[in-house]
Write an enzyme that holds these catalytic residues in place. Structure first.
Site, PDB file in Angstrom:
ATOM      1  N   HIS A 105       0.881  -1.165   0.000  1.00 48.61           N
ATOM      2  CA  HIS A 105       0.000   0.000   0.000  1.00 48.61           C
ATOM      3  C   HIS A 105       0.923   1.220   0.000  1.00 48.61           C
ATOM      4  CE1 HIS A 105      -2.353  -2.964   2.402  1.00 48.61           C
ATOM      5  NE2 HIS A 105      -3.421  -2.418   1.877  1.00 48.61           N
TER       6      HIS A 105
ATOM      7  N   ASP B 225       2.433   1.996   3.266  1.00 52.28           N
ATOM      8  CA  ASP B 225       3.385   1.030   3.833  1.00 52.28           C
ATOM      9  C   ASP B 225       4.817   1.426   3.512  1.00 52.28           C
ATOM     10  OD1 ASP B 225       1.125  -0.529   4.359  1.00 52.28           O
ATOM     11  OD2 ASP B 225       1.394  -1.734   2.542  1.00 52.28           O
TER      12      ASP B 225
ATOM     13  N   GLU C 268     -10.572  -7.236  -4.352  1.00 51.42           N
ATOM     14  CA  GLU C 268     -10.348  -8.262  -3.328  1.00 51.42           C
ATOM     15  C   GLU C 268     -11.587  -8.346  -2.442  1.00 51.42           C
ATOM     16  OE1 GLU C 268      -6.577  -7.920  -1.227  1.00 51.42           O
ATOM     17  OE2 GLU C 268      -7.486  -8.818   0.541  1.00 51.42           O
TER      18      GLU C 268
ATOM     19  N   GLU D 110      -8.724 -13.978  -1.090  1.00 54.24           N
ATOM     20  CA  GLU D 110      -8.001 -14.192   0.175  1.00 54.24           C
ATOM     21  C   GLU D 110      -8.694 -15.283   0.984  1.00 54.24           C
ATOM     22  OE1 GLU D 110      -6.428 -10.784   2.132  1.00 54.24           O
ATOM     23  OE2 GLU D 110      -6.845 -11.572   4.129  1.00 54.24           O
TER      24      GLU D 110
ATOM     25  N   ASP E 155      -4.475 -13.928  -2.055  1.00 54.62           N
ATOM     26  CA  ASP E 155      -3.871 -13.472  -0.807  1.00 54.62           C
ATOM     27  C   ASP E 155      -3.890 -14.667   0.131  1.00 54.62           C
ATOM     28  OD1 ASP E 155      -3.167 -10.933  -1.521  1.00 54.62           O
ATOM     29  OD2 ASP E 155      -4.448  -9.906  -0.066  1.00 54.62           O
TER      30      ASP E 155
ATOM     31  N   ASP F 293     -10.720 -11.649  10.962  1.00 54.00           N
ATOM     32  CA  ASP F 293      -9.661 -11.839   9.979  1.00 54.00           C
ATOM     33  C   ASP F 293      -8.333 -11.970  10.731  1.00 54.00           C
ATOM     34  OD1 ASP F 293      -8.634 -11.912   7.410  1.00 54.00           O
ATOM     35  OD2 ASP F 293      -8.699  -9.753   7.091  1.00 54.00           O
TER      36      ASP F 293
ATOM     37  N   ASP G 182      -5.656 -13.550   9.767  1.00 57.33           N
ATOM     38  CA  ASP G 182      -4.514 -13.462   8.846  1.00 57.33           C
ATOM     39  C   ASP G 182      -3.327 -14.301   9.305  1.00 57.33           C
ATOM     40  OD1 ASP G 182      -5.848 -11.744   7.146  1.00 57.33           O
ATOM     41  OD2 ASP G 182      -4.869  -9.931   7.868  1.00 57.33           O
TER      42      ASP G 182
ATOM     43  N   ASP H 298      -0.511 -12.453   2.548  1.00 58.62           N
ATOM     44  CA  ASP H 298      -1.190 -11.404   3.324  1.00 58.62           C
ATOM     45  C   ASP H 298      -1.452 -11.991   4.711  1.00 58.62           C
ATOM     46  OD1 ASP H 298      -2.541  -9.272   4.261  1.00 58.62           O
ATOM     47  OD2 ASP H 298      -4.063  -9.211   2.692  1.00 58.62           O
TER      48      ASP H 298
HETATM   49  C1  XLS Z   1      -7.432  -6.680   4.561  1.00 62.53           C
HETATM   50  C2  XLS Z   1      -6.955  -6.902   3.200  1.00 62.53           C
HETATM   51  C3  XLS Z   1      -5.808  -6.006   2.765  1.00 62.53           C
HETATM   52  C4  XLS Z   1      -5.685  -6.042   1.273  1.00 62.53           C
HETATM   53  C5  XLS Z   1      -4.949  -4.901   0.675  1.00 62.53           C
HETATM   54  O1  XLS Z   1      -8.203  -7.450   5.118  1.00 62.53           O
HETATM   55  O2  XLS Z   1      -6.615  -8.248   3.052  1.00 62.53           O
HETATM   56  O3  XLS Z   1      -4.635  -6.368   3.394  1.00 62.53           O
HETATM   57  O4  XLS Z   1      -5.078  -7.227   0.846  1.00 62.53           O
HETATM   58  O5  XLS Z   1      -5.550  -3.693   0.960  1.00 62.53           O
HETATM   59 NI    NI Z   2      -5.631  -9.122   1.443  1.00 63.74          NI
HETATM   60 NI    NI Z   3      -7.467  -9.645   4.857  1.00 64.34          NI
END
Ligand code: XLS
Ligand code: NI
Ligand code: NI
Length: 442
Positions: A106, A109, A238, A274, A302, A313, A315, A345
């Site tokens: 991003h 980032d 996404e 994702e 992702d 989430d 992750d 991700d």
């Molecule tokens: C958040 C998203 C983010 C996207 C990019 O949940 O996964 O990380 O991949 O903005």
């Molecule tokens: Ni993502």
């Molecule tokens: Ni996410």
């Protein structure tokens, strides 16, 4: 290995190599062998593994109950440009040592936005992008996709492209232009829209139709601008059902595909699926991949996983071999990804505070995908799975069923067939048999 940064942050760690499944070295791949051919392509080319800048370089472990726990050695300078360069040094050292070919970011980032004006922020992004360009040239690492963060800054509390205030929408447009310029300058292969706050909390104060049409107009503008600047890559939406918004407009793959078609974006847009977003939408990862593939829109992945005991989430890094193997069956049968790759991700846990943990996490994720791919390939090529599936649909392969598929029948034909045929024969779905075949190849 040749070190390309100004500073070295992961001194104790060298290049991560493939050592095979009998290796006890925690800093080696057990299954991900970049040059191994599977189904006509190297693993490296199947996956195009990418590091996510936001988690790996910026995520210090803060959560709603406490601050970050990780003191990253590259995050010490108070000068935003110096801090951005230090972070880039760490990023490229990490990706290079992992042996990955890609990264994703991003705008915020790569360099801190802080309380900078739009002009100052653009300047910071441009300066950082030129530094990234040097690092990319020196290392051969490429940009899988860029994106703009249109959800963290308080100005986006009511959304970005869906904001009820045009001034905020325009501000978001400016940020997308800057992020696209940087992505194009860095030969980014794709551009992502993830609409964390493009949704609503209460319908009482929301004009949903106007908000969604505004997002469509916004995306068409972004596409037209990028194309006018020579961008040849693909745009990805996404999907995610919720968090931070309660109702996100890009709920899941099917919803997003409908949006893409309704807004006339289908020539330029595909999906970035994702894992954890799929499960939050009460789907499986493989379901979302299949829906995308069937629409010709399986663009990118992702990679992560959720915690199946809770509903947000998390992750986490991928480690579910069964889930990944089922997903790789869809992936292989769809002919892989269109333009994208597999971006981790994912974040290490808040209490995983050693720098080595970043390596363990990515090694585990890459090995999980590699195993999934090998299992799926073995199921397709050395089991009777495809035959079983073919048999299940055999009635559509010949005779009147084939006429139906070819569009040659009408409802009267179905009536006549049913009248002449009696009660249909019961045919088992044999789900447990299919599950056993998959397990046998793990
Ligand atoms: C958040 C998203 C983010 C996207 C990019 O949940 O996964 O990380 O991949 O903005
Ligand atoms: Ni993502
Ligand atoms: Ni996410």
């Amino acid at each position: 290995m040749a070190h390309i940064g100004d500073k070295e942050y992961f001194k104790q760690i060298g290049e991560i190599k493939f050592e095979g499944k009998d290796s006890d070295n925690p800093l080696a791949f057990k299954f991900y062998n970049p040059d191994q051919m599977v189904a006509g392509k190297t693993m490296r080319d199947h996956f195009k593994f990418a590091m996510a800048y936001w988690h790996t370089l910026c995520g210090t472990g803060g959560d709603p109950f406490g601050p970050g726990t990780k003191a990253f050695p590259w995050a010490t300078s108070v000068d935003p440009i110096q801090a951005a360069r230090d972070k880039a040094d760490a990023a490229f050292e990490f990706v290079t040592k992992m042996g990955f070919d890609y990264y994703c970011f991003h705008d915020v980032d790569i360099v801190d936005e802080g309380d900078s004006s739009l002009a100052e922020f653009e300047n910071r992004v441009q300066q950082t992008a030129s530094y990234l360009k040097e690092k990319m040239t020196a290392s051969g690492v490429k940009l899988l996709w860029g994106t703009a963060n249109l959800f963290s800054n308080p100005r986006y509390m009511n959304g970005a492209a869906s904001n009820p205030n045009f001034d905020v929408l325009a501000r978001a447009g400016a940020q997308v232009k800057i992020a696209l310029d940087a992505t194009i300058a860095l030969n980014g292969e794709n551009y992502v829209f993830w609409g964390g706050r493009e949704g609503y909390m209460s319908l009482l104060n929301t004009n949903m139709k106007l908000e969604q049409d505004n997002i469509g107009r916004f995306m068409r503008m972004a596409r037209d601008y990028a194309r006018s600047q020579g961008f040849k890559g693909t745009f990805f939406i996404e999907p995610k059902p919720m968090e931070p918004s309660k109702h996100q407009y890009d709920f899941d793959a099917a919803t997003s595909i409908n949006f893409i078609r309704e807004q006339g974006l289908e020539k330029d847009f595909k999906l970035n699926i994702e894992v954890n977003h799929a499960t939050l939408a009460q789907h499986t990862f493989q379901h979302e991949l299949q829906v995308s593939a069937d629409a010709g829109m399986l663009g990118s992945i992702d990679a992560n996983r959720g915690d199946y005991q809770n509903g947000w989430d998390t992750d986490q890094f991928p480690n579910n071999i069964l889930e990944t193997a089922e997903a790789m069956l869809v992936f292989l049968k769809a002919g892989g990804l269109q333009g994208g790759g597999v971006n981790f991700d994912a974040k290490t846990r808040r209490n995983s505070t050693d720098l080595e943990d970043l390596f363990y996490a990515h090694i585990g994720g890459a090995d999980t995908f590699a195993r999934g791919l090998l299992i799926a390939d073995s199921v397709i090529n050395t089991s009777n799975y495809e035959d079983l599936l073919g048999e299940r649909y055999a009635s559509f392969a010949a005779g009147i069923g084939a006429d139906y598929v070819a569009g040659k029948l009408n409802l009267g034909d179905l009536y006549n067939h049913a009248q002449n045929n009696g009660e249909p024969r019961q045919i088992s779905g044999r789900q447990e048999l299919y599950e056993n075949i998959l397990n046998q190849h793990i």
